[in-house]
Motif scaffolding. Structure first.
Motif, PDB file in Angstrom:
ATOM      1  N   ILE A   1       9.458 -42.566  39.413  1.00 36.34           N
ATOM      2  CA  ILE A   1      10.313 -41.508  38.638  1.00 36.34           C
ATOM      3  C   ILE A   1       9.176 -41.137  37.407  1.00 36.34           C
ATOM      4  O   ILE A   1       8.649 -41.809  36.728  1.00 36.34           O
ATOM      5  CB  ILE A   1      11.411 -41.924  37.741  1.00 36.34           C
ATOM      6  N   LYS A   2       8.709 -39.770  37.559  1.00 36.49           N
ATOM      7  CA  LYS A   2       7.656 -39.371  36.438  1.00 36.49           C
ATOM      8  C   LYS A   2       8.561 -38.726  35.554  1.00 36.49           C
ATOM      9  O   LYS A   2       9.679 -37.574  35.748  1.00 36.49           O
ATOM     10  CB  LYS A   2       6.901 -38.122  37.252  1.00 36.49           C
ATOM     11  N   TYR A   3       8.507 -39.327  34.167  1.00 34.59           N
ATOM     12  CA  TYR A   3       9.395 -38.756  33.062  1.00 34.59           C
ATOM     13  C   TYR A   3       8.422 -37.836  32.244  1.00 34.59           C
ATOM     14  O   TYR A   3       7.384 -38.259  31.707  1.00 34.59           O
ATOM     15  CB  TYR A   3       9.723 -40.162  32.389  1.00 34.59           C
TER      16      TYR A   3
ATOM     17  N   ILE B   1      -5.608 -39.155  32.946  1.00 36.33           N
ATOM     18  CA  ILE B   1      -5.178 -38.704  34.359  1.00 36.33           C
ATOM     19  C   ILE B   1      -3.874 -37.956  34.139  1.00 36.33           C
ATOM     20  O   ILE B   1      -3.091 -38.518  33.360  1.00 36.33           O
ATOM     21  CB  ILE B   1      -5.159 -39.846  35.550  1.00 36.33           C
ATOM     22  N   ASN B   2      -3.778 -36.831  34.856  1.00 42.03           N
ATOM     23  CA  ASN B   2      -2.513 -36.191  35.112  1.00 42.03           C
ATOM     24  C   ASN B   2      -1.446 -37.031  35.486  1.00 42.03           C
ATOM     25  O   ASN B   2      -1.437 -37.745  36.626  1.00 42.03           O
ATOM     26  CB  ASN B   2      -2.454 -34.862  35.961  1.00 42.03           C
ATOM     27  N   ALA B   3      -0.127 -36.985  34.743  1.00 36.51           N
ATOM     28  CA  ALA B   3       0.852 -38.119  35.113  1.00 36.51           C
ATOM     29  C   ALA B   3       1.600 -37.982  36.506  1.00 36.51           C
ATOM     30  O   ALA B   3       2.098 -38.755  37.241  1.00 36.51           O
ATOM     31  CB  ALA B   3       1.897 -38.177  33.886  1.00 36.51           C
ATOM     32  N   ASP B   4       1.611 -36.489  36.557  1.00 43.59           N
ATOM     33  CA  ASP B   4       2.192 -36.212  38.197  1.00 43.59           C
ATOM     34  C   ASP B   4       1.361 -36.698  39.303  1.00 43.59           C
ATOM     35  O   ASP B   4       1.737 -37.327  40.189  1.00 43.59           O
ATOM     36  CB  ASP B   4       2.178 -34.962  38.172  1.00 43.59           C
ATOM     37  N   VAL B   5      -0.054 -36.846  39.054  1.00 40.53           N
ATOM     38  CA  VAL B   5      -0.937 -37.436  40.083  1.00 40.53           C
ATOM     39  C   VAL B   5      -0.814 -38.751  40.319  1.00 40.53           C
ATOM     40  O   VAL B   5      -0.877 -39.476  41.180  1.00 40.53           O
ATOM     41  CB  VAL B   5      -2.611 -36.898  39.555  1.00 40.53           C
TER      42      VAL B   5
ATOM     43  N   GLY C   1      -0.354 -23.178  36.410  1.00 43.75           N
ATOM     44  CA  GLY C   1      -0.551 -24.196  35.391  1.00 43.75           C
ATOM     45  C   GLY C   1      -0.055 -25.591  35.805  1.00 43.75           C
ATOM     46  O   GLY C   1      -0.382 -26.143  36.866  1.00 43.75           O
ATOM     47  N   GLY C   2       0.930 -26.404  34.950  1.00 42.70           N
ATOM     48  CA  GLY C   2       1.124 -27.818  35.430  1.00 42.70           C
ATOM     49  C   GLY C   2       2.033 -27.864  36.388  1.00 42.70           C
ATOM     50  O   GLY C   2       2.264 -28.954  37.002  1.00 42.70           O
ATOM     51  N   MET C   3       2.420 -26.853  37.202  1.00 41.10           N
ATOM     52  CA  MET C   3       3.228 -26.903  38.380  1.00 41.10           C
ATOM     53  C   MET C   3       2.193 -27.172  39.410  1.00 41.10           C
ATOM     54  O   MET C   3       2.671 -27.728  40.633  1.00 41.10           O
ATOM     55  CB  MET C   3       4.155 -25.565  38.685  1.00 41.10           C
TER      56      MET C   3
ATOM     57  N   PRO D   1      -0.490 -29.255  39.793  1.00 46.28           N
ATOM     58  CA  PRO D   1      -0.847 -30.761  40.115  1.00 46.28           C
ATOM     59  C   PRO D   1       0.582 -31.558  40.477  1.00 46.28           C
ATOM     60  O   PRO D   1       0.591 -32.430  41.310  1.00 46.28           O
ATOM     61  CB  PRO D   1      -1.394 -31.410  38.777  1.00 46.28           C
ATOM     62  N   LYS D   2       1.536 -30.915  40.035  1.00 44.92           N
ATOM     63  CA  LYS D   2       2.934 -31.684  40.230  1.00 44.92           C
ATOM     64  C   LYS D   2       3.236 -31.294  41.634  1.00 44.92           C
ATOM     65  O   LYS D   2       3.693 -32.248  42.578  1.00 44.92           O
ATOM     66  CB  LYS D   2       4.162 -30.983  39.370  1.00 44.92           C
ATOM     67  N   ILE D   3       3.180 -30.146  42.192  1.00 48.26           N
ATOM     68  CA  ILE D   3       3.188 -29.877  43.548  1.00 48.26           C
ATOM     69  C   ILE D   3       2.374 -30.488  44.584  1.00 48.26           C
ATOM     70  O   ILE D   3       2.675 -30.773  45.491  1.00 48.26           O
ATOM     71  CB  ILE D   3       3.635 -28.209  43.621  1.00 48.26           C
TER      72      ILE D   3
HETATM   73 MG    MG Z   1       2.168 -31.669  33.398  1.00 46.95          MG
END
Ligand code: MG
Ligand code: ADP
Length: 300
Positions: free
Chosen positions: A37-39, A198-202, A252-254, A256-258
């Motif tokens: 789970i990414k919070y 590091i990006n948390a989604d990654v 943007g932030g979407m 690295p998330k996707i």
């Molecule tokens: Mg982000």
């Protein structure tokens, strides 16, 4: 932090029983499985949502699911940099991380934010343990090579922003098996012991892959992935995602998330969802009810 109970008085007893009964097949299906789970987003800053999140994590653990939490902290980092009179600088959406900024990132993520989450989960009745990439050699990283979007012969130096080299999940597995809930800060370490942001989604996506997680849930500050008209896209494949990035719908932030979501879906994570962290208990509803929330990412 005060506990703000959710008012359920308007819900009929029959409906409450229905919802609880609905959870049984999911509990049976997911018993013993790992979920990453990414919070992040608003769920991290609103006290009532923090409480609901901590309760959900503990609930999952108590019904036999193994939650692993990876947290972000962009707004908290921004806040401390401001207080120190430091201006954040971004290139292609990535934070330029000089040595001083890296110190701040580490203080905020591994010090304040991680320990707040650990405390919240523990107060809700769980046994959380905070980790960074350094603990148990969890995340090896190297300097990220950032190639210019316009001119691929050009490379930007954005300092100590990291790219994951490898993940050794043994510390996470040991904690899981011993009944603990791991809470991971997205900091990696290089060969000389240097830290990387590091990006948390990654991190969440790679951890889900390495742990062969049943689910990856990315909680964010928006309903899910939206199309150009602002409508929620409930289901996306890799080909559709490529088109949405190419025409600028996803930015943007979407991004690295996707990208992380796709990586996890491709490498065998059974279900990957981007869900709205602003909805109380959205995570619990996604896992343990027939309701579908946010955007599901398919591997094909
Ligand atoms: Mg982000
Ligand atoms: P988080 O803390 O969840 O990582 P980010 O700000 O990094 O949040 O990423 C989520 C943001 O991505 C959204 O708030 C939104 O501004 C942005 N975004 C860009 N393109 C899209 C899109 N197509 N659909 C939804 N959000 C998008």
């Amino acid at each position: 932090m005060t506990h703000i109970p959710h008012d359920l008085s308007h819900v009929q007893s029959r409906d409450k029983a229905e919802i609880l009964a609905q959870a049984l097949p999911y509990i049976r299906q997911f018993h013993g499985k790992t979920m990453v789970i990414k919070y992040g987003g608003n769920a991290m800053t609103d006290p009532a949502l923090q409480q609901a999140f901590a309760e959900d994590v503990v609930m999952l653990k108590l019904v036999g699911i193994n939650p692993v939490v990876v947290h972000g902290g962009g707004p908290q980092i921004e806040g401390l940099l401001k207080r120190l009179g430091k201006q954040g600088q971004f290139i292609q959406g990535m934070r330029v991380t000089d040595a001083e900024t890296m110190e701040v990132v580490e203080w905020v993520l591994a010090g304040e934010v991680q320990q707040d989450i650990v405390g919240m989960i523990n107060r809700a009745g769980g046994k959380a343990v905070g980790l960074t990439g350094r603990d148990g050699g969890l995340i090896k990283a190297q300097k990220l090579k950032l190639i210019d979007q316009q001119d691929p012969t050009l490379e930007h130096d954005i300092g100590q922003v990291g790219d994951i080299v490898s993940i050794d999940p043994s510390v996470v597995k040991s904690l899981e098996e011993a009944g603990f809930i791991p809470v991971v800060s997205p900091i990696g370490f290089g060969e000389q012991g240097e830290s990387y942001n590091i990006n948390a989604d990654v991190v969440a996506a790679r951890l889900a892959t390495v742990l062969r997680a049943e689910k990856l849930l990315l909680l964010t500050n928006i309903r899910g992935v939206l199309d150009k008209a602002g409508e929620l896209l409930t289901n996306l494949s890799a080909v559709e995602v490529d088109a949405l990035i190419a025409d600028g719908t996803i930015s943007g932030g979407m991004i690295p998330k996707i990208a992380g979501a796709l990586e996890a879906a491709h490498s065998g994570c059974n279900s990957v969802h981007i869900i709205d962290g602003r909805v109380p208990h959205a995570m619990l509803l996604e896992i343990l009810s027939d309701e579908a929330y946010g955007t599901m990412i398919r591997s094909h």
